[in-house]
Structure formats: structure tokens, C-alpha cells
Enzyme design. Structure first.
Site, PDB file in Angstrom:
ATOM      1  N   GLY A 121      92.833  28.123 -39.106  1.00 23.10           N
ATOM      2  CA  GLY A 121      94.282  28.332 -39.003  1.00 23.10           C
ATOM      3  C   GLY A 121      94.948  28.972 -40.196  1.00 23.10           C
ATOM      4  O   GLY A 121      96.177  28.924 -40.314  1.00 23.10           O
ATOM      5  N   SER A 122      94.173  29.630 -41.075  1.00 28.75           N
ATOM      6  CA  SER A 122      94.855  30.208 -42.242  1.00 28.75           C
ATOM      7  C   SER A 122      95.738  31.393 -41.845  1.00 28.75           C
ATOM      8  O   SER A 122      96.810  31.584 -42.429  1.00 28.75           O
ATOM      9  CB  SER A 122      93.848  30.602 -43.323  1.00 28.75           C
ATOM     10  OG  SER A 122      93.093  31.718 -42.937  1.00 28.75           O
ATOM     11  N   MET A 172      88.585  31.848 -30.462  1.00 31.89           N
ATOM     12  CA  MET A 172      87.151  32.079 -30.299  1.00 31.89           C
ATOM     13  C   MET A 172      86.722  32.254 -28.838  1.00 31.89           C
ATOM     14  O   MET A 172      85.547  32.128 -28.526  1.00 31.89           O
ATOM     15  CB  MET A 172      86.359  30.944 -30.962  1.00 31.89           C
ATOM     16  CG  MET A 172      86.545  30.885 -32.476  1.00 31.89           C
ATOM     17  SD  MET A 172      86.236  32.474 -33.297  1.00 31.89           S
ATOM     18  CE  MET A 172      84.456  32.556 -33.142  1.00 31.89           C
ATOM     19  N   ARG A 173      87.684  32.506 -27.962  1.00 35.86           N
ATOM     20  CA  ARG A 173      87.319  32.806 -26.584  1.00 35.86           C
ATOM     21  C   ARG A 173      87.697  34.229 -26.261  1.00 35.86           C
ATOM     22  O   ARG A 173      88.656  34.748 -26.842  1.00 35.86           O
ATOM     23  CB  ARG A 173      88.102  31.918 -25.618  1.00 35.86           C
ATOM     24  CG  ARG A 173      87.608  30.529 -25.608  1.00 35.86           C
ATOM     25  CD  ARG A 173      88.510  29.734 -24.725  1.00 35.86           C
ATOM     26  NE  ARG A 173      88.202  28.341 -24.903  1.00 35.86           N
ATOM     27  CZ  ARG A 173      87.759  27.549 -23.938  1.00 35.86           C
ATOM     28  NH1 ARG A 173      87.624  28.011 -22.716  1.00 35.86           N
ATOM     29  NH2 ARG A 173      87.493  26.292 -24.191  1.00 35.86           N
ATOM     30  N   ASN A 198      95.417  41.197 -31.947  1.00 33.15           N
ATOM     31  CA  ASN A 198      94.329  40.415 -32.551  1.00 33.15           C
ATOM     32  C   ASN A 198      94.096  40.923 -33.966  1.00 33.15           C
ATOM     33  O   ASN A 198      94.343  42.093 -34.261  1.00 33.15           O
ATOM     34  CB  ASN A 198      93.044  40.574 -31.728  1.00 33.15           C
ATOM     35  CG  ASN A 198      91.898  39.745 -32.283  1.00 33.15           C
ATOM     36  OD1 ASN A 198      92.085  38.598 -32.688  1.00 33.15           O
ATOM     37  ND2 ASN A 198      90.711  40.324 -32.330  1.00 33.15           N
ATOM     38  N   HIS A 216      91.027  41.267 -36.846  1.00 33.21           N
ATOM     39  CA  HIS A 216      89.561  41.253 -36.918  1.00 33.21           C
ATOM     40  C   HIS A 216      89.140  41.644 -38.338  1.00 33.21           C
ATOM     41  O   HIS A 216      89.697  42.584 -38.904  1.00 33.21           O
ATOM     42  CB  HIS A 216      89.005  42.249 -35.898  1.00 33.21           C
ATOM     43  CG  HIS A 216      87.512  42.274 -35.854  1.00 33.21           C
ATOM     44  ND1 HIS A 216      86.772  41.285 -35.234  1.00 33.21           N
ATOM     45  CD2 HIS A 216      86.623  43.151 -36.372  1.00 33.21           C
ATOM     46  CE1 HIS A 216      85.479  41.563 -35.381  1.00 33.21           C
ATOM     47  NE2 HIS A 216      85.359  42.686 -36.069  1.00 33.21           N
TER      48      HIS A 216
HETATM   49  C1  GRF Z   1      89.738  35.550 -39.423  1.00 30.71           C
HETATM   50  O1  GRF Z   1      88.762  36.115 -40.258  1.00 30.71           O
HETATM   51  C2  GRF Z   1      90.134  36.525 -38.355  1.00 30.71           C
HETATM   52  O2  GRF Z   1      90.082  37.857 -38.770  1.00 30.71           O
HETATM   53  C3  GRF Z   1      89.093  36.290 -37.297  1.00 30.71           C
HETATM   54  O3  GRF Z   1      88.885  34.892 -37.321  1.00 30.71           O
HETATM   55  C4  GRF Z   1      89.175  34.380 -38.613  1.00 30.71           C
HETATM   56  C5  GRF Z   1      90.183  33.288 -38.433  1.00 30.71           C
HETATM   57  O4  GRF Z   1      90.426  32.603 -39.647  1.00 30.71           O
HETATM   58  N1  GRF Z   1      89.514  36.793 -36.018  1.00 30.71           N
HETATM   59  P1  GRF Z   1      91.625  31.565 -39.725  1.00 30.71           P
HETATM   60  O5  GRF Z   1      91.371  30.500 -38.655  1.00 30.71           O
HETATM   61  O6  GRF Z   1      92.897  32.302 -39.476  1.00 30.71           O
HETATM   62  O7  GRF Z   1      91.562  30.983 -41.104  1.00 30.71           O
END
Ligand code: GRF
Length: 180
Positions: free
Chosen positions: A13-14, A80-81, A97, A99
Site C-alpha cells: 500500500g505504499s 495483484m489480479r 495502473n 508498473h
Molecule cells: C509497485 O511496485 C507497483 O509499481 C506495482 O506493485 C507495487 C505495489 O507496491 N504495480 P505498493 O503496494 O504500492 O507498496
């Protein structure tokens, strides 16, 4: 456009928290209406609750709930889905999104590790519109992070993540200017 944002996340969740901070400090002119999470025990759920942001689970009702709440933009932040084509069709051009690579390089999981394995000299992060294929919609913002000699997956991921936290809010703000 006044952004009413739904964030969808699964884990740490960062990025979610960075968006909340950006909204609260006026860098992002958005109301974060809800967190959609498919993992009830994920740290991101506690973060949302600590900011009094409603958390809803991910199921067949999710799209309806997002619409009922009046959200006009959806940000995937470590969700993650793979969102289904039906879901994407309901919010055309309205799902973003982030990435951790310079797309179209290194789609999918472990993008930072892929960059190191390919002996790249630069890595980075990308914000893109979500379509029905993984990590392949229109790119709306990117930031380069230099790879340093001796970088590990962890050290590179941490430097990219710092940039993600700035880029996502900026990209959402910029993109919303193109929406009515
Ligand atoms: C991040 O690296 C984002 O780019 C990817 O998943 C990770 C999520 O990290 N899609 P967080 O949960 O926001 O800390």
C-alpha cells in the site's frame, strides 16, 4: 474534471498512501472515495482505515459499488489480479495502473529483476491506461531511474518505488485534465 478516485490494491500500500498524501496536501486534486482490496488482511487495508477511507472487497459487485459511489477514475496500485475485460469495458479509459518498468520493456511480475537480468542501464516506472491485456495500454507518464553498478533487485526496486510515489499523483492529475 473533479477526480473521484477509487484505488484498487492488494498488498503493502505504499502507492496508495502516497496518493492519499498527495490528495491531502493539494498536489492531487482528488477525493479518494474508496479502497478496493482483494486481500482482507493486507497492510493497505489498515492504511485506508487509518485515513477513514472505506475499504470494499473485490467481487462481482465491485464495479457497481464504484459507480454508485460516483467514482470517475480508478487507480490500480499493486492490484495483484488481472481485471477482467468486462470490468475494463465498464470504465473505458478510466482505469490507470502503475508498473515498475519502462513499458513496453518488462511487462508482468519482477520487472525490476528482469531489467537487471537484461543488463539494462536504465529502469523506471510507467503509468498507463488499462486495457484488456496485461501492462499494455496507452502510456501516459514515465520516469527513468538509472541502474547503478552493484544494484540488487531490492536496491533498484526501492529507488524506483520512490519515483512511483511522485509520478502516480502527477500522472493522475495530468490525465484528468484530458477527461470530461
Ligand atoms: C509497485 O511496485 C507497483 O509499481 C506495482 O506493485 C507495487 C505495489 O507496491 N504495480 P505498493 O503496494 O504500492 O507498496
Amino acid at each position: 474534471m473533479n477526480i473521484k478516485l477509487a484505488v484498487m490494491a492488494s498488498g503493502r500500500g505504499s502507492n496508495f498512501e502516497a496518493l492519499v498524501h498527495a490528495a491531502r496536501t493539494g498536489r492531487l486534486h482528488a477525493a479518494i472515495c474508496m479502497l478496493v482490496c482483494d486481500q482482507p488482511n493486507a497492510p493497505v487495508c489498515s492504511i485506508a482505515r487509518s485515513y477513514d477511507i472505506p475499504v470494499i472487497s473485490f467481487d462481482e459487485q465491485t464495479a457497481g459499488k464504484i459507480r454508485a459511489a460516483g467514482c470517475n477514475l480508478i487507480a490500480l496500485a499493486g492490484f495483484m489480479r488481472i481485471v477482467s475485460p468486462e470490468f475494463v469495458r465498464q470504465f473505458p479509459g478510466r482505469i490507470l495502473n502503475i508498473h515498475p518498468s519502462l513499458l513496453p520493456r518488462f511487462r508482468g511480475l519482477h520487472a525490476q529483476r528482469q531489467a537487471l537480468e537484461h543488463h539494462e542501464t536504465i529502469a523506471g516506472c510507467t503509468v498507463h491506461v488499462v486495457n484488456s491485456e496485461v501492462d499494455s495500454g496507452t502510456v501516459i507518464a514515465q520516469r527513468v531511474v538509472f541502474i547503478k553498478p552493484g544494484d540488487t533487485e531490492e536496491s533498484l526496486s526501492a529507488r524506483i518505488l520512490k519515483e512511483e510515489h511522485k509520478l502516480y499523483a502527477e500522472a493522475i492529475q495530468h490525465y484528468s485534465g484530458w477527461l470530461s
